[in-house]
Design a protein around this motif. Sequence first.
Motif, PDB file in Angstrom:
ATOM      1  N   UNK A  51      -8.430  42.240  -9.128  1.00 29.83           N
ATOM      2  CA  UNK A  51      -8.084  42.816  -7.837  1.00 29.83           C
ATOM      3  C   UNK A  51      -8.771  42.054  -6.701  1.00 29.83           C
ATOM      4  N   UNK A  52      -8.020  41.856  -5.629  1.00 33.84           N
ATOM      5  CA  UNK A  52      -8.556  41.279  -4.402  1.00 33.84           C
ATOM      6  C   UNK A  52      -8.230  42.270  -3.296  1.00 33.84           C
ATOM      7  N   UNK A  53      -9.248  42.764  -2.622  1.00 37.78           N
ATOM      8  CA  UNK A  53      -9.070  43.748  -1.547  1.00 37.78           C
ATOM      9  C   UNK A  53      -8.216  44.938  -1.991  1.00 37.78           C
ATOM     10  N   UNK A  54      -8.479  45.432  -3.197  1.00 36.67           N
ATOM     11  CA  UNK A  54      -7.790  46.581  -3.794  1.00 36.67           C
ATOM     12  C   UNK A  54      -6.316  46.310  -4.082  1.00 36.67           C
ATOM     13  N   UNK A  55      -5.903  45.053  -4.140  1.00 42.04           N
ATOM     14  CA  UNK A  55      -4.520  44.683  -4.470  1.00 42.04           C
ATOM     15  C   UNK A  55      -4.480  44.060  -5.849  1.00 42.04           C
ATOM     16  N   UNK A  56      -3.523  44.469  -6.661  1.00 44.06           N
ATOM     17  CA  UNK A  56      -3.348  43.930  -7.999  1.00 44.06           C
ATOM     18  C   UNK A  56      -2.307  42.814  -8.021  1.00 44.06           C
ATOM     19  N   UNK A  57      -1.417  42.788  -7.038  1.00 44.64           N
ATOM     20  CA  UNK A  57      -0.358  41.780  -6.950  1.00 44.64           C
ATOM     21  C   UNK A  57      -0.412  41.114  -5.582  1.00 44.64           C
ATOM     22  N   UNK A  58       0.301  39.997  -5.464  1.00 43.65           N
ATOM     23  CA  UNK A  58       0.351  39.307  -4.187  1.00 43.65           C
ATOM     24  C   UNK A  58       1.540  38.364  -4.099  1.00 43.65           C
ATOM     25  N   UNK A  59       1.932  38.029  -2.883  1.00 46.22           N
ATOM     26  CA  UNK A  59       2.997  37.060  -2.630  1.00 46.22           C
ATOM     27  C   UNK A  59       2.362  35.665  -2.649  1.00 46.22           C
ATOM     28  N   UNK A  60       2.798  34.819  -3.556  1.00 44.43           N
ATOM     29  CA  UNK A  60       2.255  33.460  -3.691  1.00 44.43           C
ATOM     30  C   UNK A  60       3.170  32.480  -2.956  1.00 44.43           C
ATOM     31  N   UNK A  61       2.566  31.577  -2.195  1.00 41.61           N
ATOM     32  CA  UNK A  61       3.308  30.549  -1.466  1.00 41.61           C
ATOM     33  C   UNK A  61       2.623  29.205  -1.648  1.00 41.61           C
ATOM     34  N   UNK A  62       3.418  28.138  -1.622  1.00 43.58           N
ATOM     35  CA  UNK A  62       2.929  26.786  -1.888  1.00 43.58           C
ATOM     36  C   UNK A  62       3.456  25.852  -0.810  1.00 43.58           C
ATOM     37  N   UNK A  63       2.577  25.038  -0.232  1.00 41.38           N
ATOM     38  CA  UNK A  63       2.958  24.081   0.809  1.00 41.38           C
ATOM     39  C   UNK A  63       2.497  22.685   0.427  1.00 41.38           C
ATOM     40  N   UNK A  64       3.365  21.701   0.614  1.00 39.01           N
ATOM     41  CA  UNK A  64       2.986  20.293   0.515  1.00 39.01           C
ATOM     42  C   UNK A  64       2.997  19.768   1.941  1.00 39.01           C
ATOM     43  N   UNK A 103       5.312  25.740 -11.364  1.00 35.83           N
ATOM     44  CA  UNK A 103       5.502  27.186 -11.253  1.00 35.83           C
ATOM     45  C   UNK A 103       6.978  27.545 -11.089  1.00 35.83           C
ATOM     46  N   UNK A 104       7.760  26.688 -10.460  1.00 35.28           N
ATOM     47  CA  UNK A 104       9.172  26.967 -10.204  1.00 35.28           C
ATOM     48  C   UNK A 104      10.105  26.456 -11.298  1.00 35.28           C
ATOM     49  N   UNK A 105       9.617  25.644 -12.198  1.00 41.82           N
ATOM     50  CA  UNK A 105      10.465  25.113 -13.258  1.00 41.82           C
ATOM     51  C   UNK A 105      10.683  26.152 -14.347  1.00 41.82           C
ATOM     52  N   UNK A 106      11.834  26.077 -14.979  1.00 41.14           N
ATOM     53  CA  UNK A 106      12.100  26.955 -16.121  1.00 41.14           C
ATOM     54  C   UNK A 106      11.328  26.427 -17.320  1.00 41.14           C
ATOM     55  N   UNK A 107      11.070  27.289 -18.270  1.00 40.64           N
ATOM     56  CA  UNK A 107      10.304  26.874 -19.453  1.00 40.64           C
ATOM     57  C   UNK A 107      10.972  25.730 -20.203  1.00 40.64           C
ATOM     58  N   UNK A 108      12.293  25.732 -20.274  1.00 45.10           N
ATOM     59  CA  UNK A 108      12.992  24.688 -21.014  1.00 45.10           C
ATOM     60  C   UNK A 108      12.866  23.326 -20.334  1.00 45.10           C
ATOM     61  N   UNK A 109      12.705  23.333 -19.004  1.00 42.88           N
ATOM     62  CA  UNK A 109      12.634  22.077 -18.257  1.00 42.88           C
ATOM     63  C   UNK A 109      11.255  21.436 -18.313  1.00 42.88           C
ATOM     64  N   UNK A 110      10.230  22.234 -18.605  1.00 42.95           N
ATOM     65  CA  UNK A 110       8.868  21.699 -18.633  1.00 42.95           C
ATOM     66  C   UNK A 110       8.708  20.766 -19.818  1.00 42.95           C
ATOM     67  N   UNK A 111       7.748  19.871 -19.710  1.00 37.37           N
ATOM     68  CA  UNK A 111       7.456  18.975 -20.827  1.00 37.37           C
ATOM     69  C   UNK A 111       6.984  19.797 -22.021  1.00 37.37           C
ATOM     70  N   UNK A 112       7.392  19.375 -23.187  1.00 36.59           N
ATOM     71  CA  UNK A 112       6.982  20.119 -24.381  1.00 36.59           C
ATOM     72  C   UNK A 112       5.505  19.894 -24.627  1.00 36.59           C
ATOM     73  N   UNK A 113       4.858  20.932 -25.108  1.00 35.22           N
ATOM     74  CA  UNK A 113       3.452  20.823 -25.418  1.00 35.22           C
ATOM     75  C   UNK A 113       3.267  20.073 -26.721  1.00 35.22           C
ATOM     76  N   UNK A 114       2.117  19.470 -26.848  1.00 40.43           N
ATOM     77  CA  UNK A 114       1.844  18.829 -28.124  1.00 40.43           C
ATOM     78  C   UNK A 114       1.465  19.911 -29.125  1.00 40.43           C
ATOM     79  N   UNK A 115       1.683  19.628 -30.366  1.00 36.81           N
ATOM     80  CA  UNK A 115       1.418  20.636 -31.404  1.00 36.81           C
ATOM     81  C   UNK A 115      -0.062  20.741 -31.676  1.00 36.81           C
ATOM     82  N   UNK A 116      -0.487  21.961 -32.003  1.00 40.25           N
ATOM     83  CA  UNK A 116      -1.891  22.163 -32.367  1.00 40.25           C
ATOM     84  C   UNK A 116      -2.086  21.757 -33.804  1.00 40.25           C
TER      85      UNK A 116
END
Length: 117
Positions: A51-64, A103-116
Amino acid sequence: MPLYEHVFIARQDLSNAQAEGLIEHFGTVLSDNGGSVVDSEYWGVKTMAYKINKNRKGHYSFLKTDAPAPAVQEMERLMRLHDDVMRVMTIKVDEHAEGPSVQMQKREERDTRRERR
C-alpha cells in the motif's frame, strides 16, 4: 539531449481520462522547458505490491522523453507536488527501445525464457 524514461503511479480513484490527462500535462511541462515526449503509454490500473498512501492499486503511466536535465528536474518537482501522483521513477537511458514496452506486449510476443536446469 539526454534520453529519459519515466514511470509514475497516480491514485486509483481517478478516471482513465484523468490519468491520461496527467501524461499530457507533464508532457507540456517538458515542452515548455525545451524537451519533448518521444512516446507515452498508459498501462492501466494495476495492483501494487504494498500500500502507498492507503491505496492498493494505481494508474501506471510510462513516458519516453528527450529533454535537458533542468526540464526533467522541473517535471519531477511538479510530479512530486501533484496530489494525484503517488510515486515517480526516472531513468536516464542511452537509447529508447523500439516498439511498445514489455509491459504492453502480449505474452506470446515476448522473447521466450530460457529453460531452467
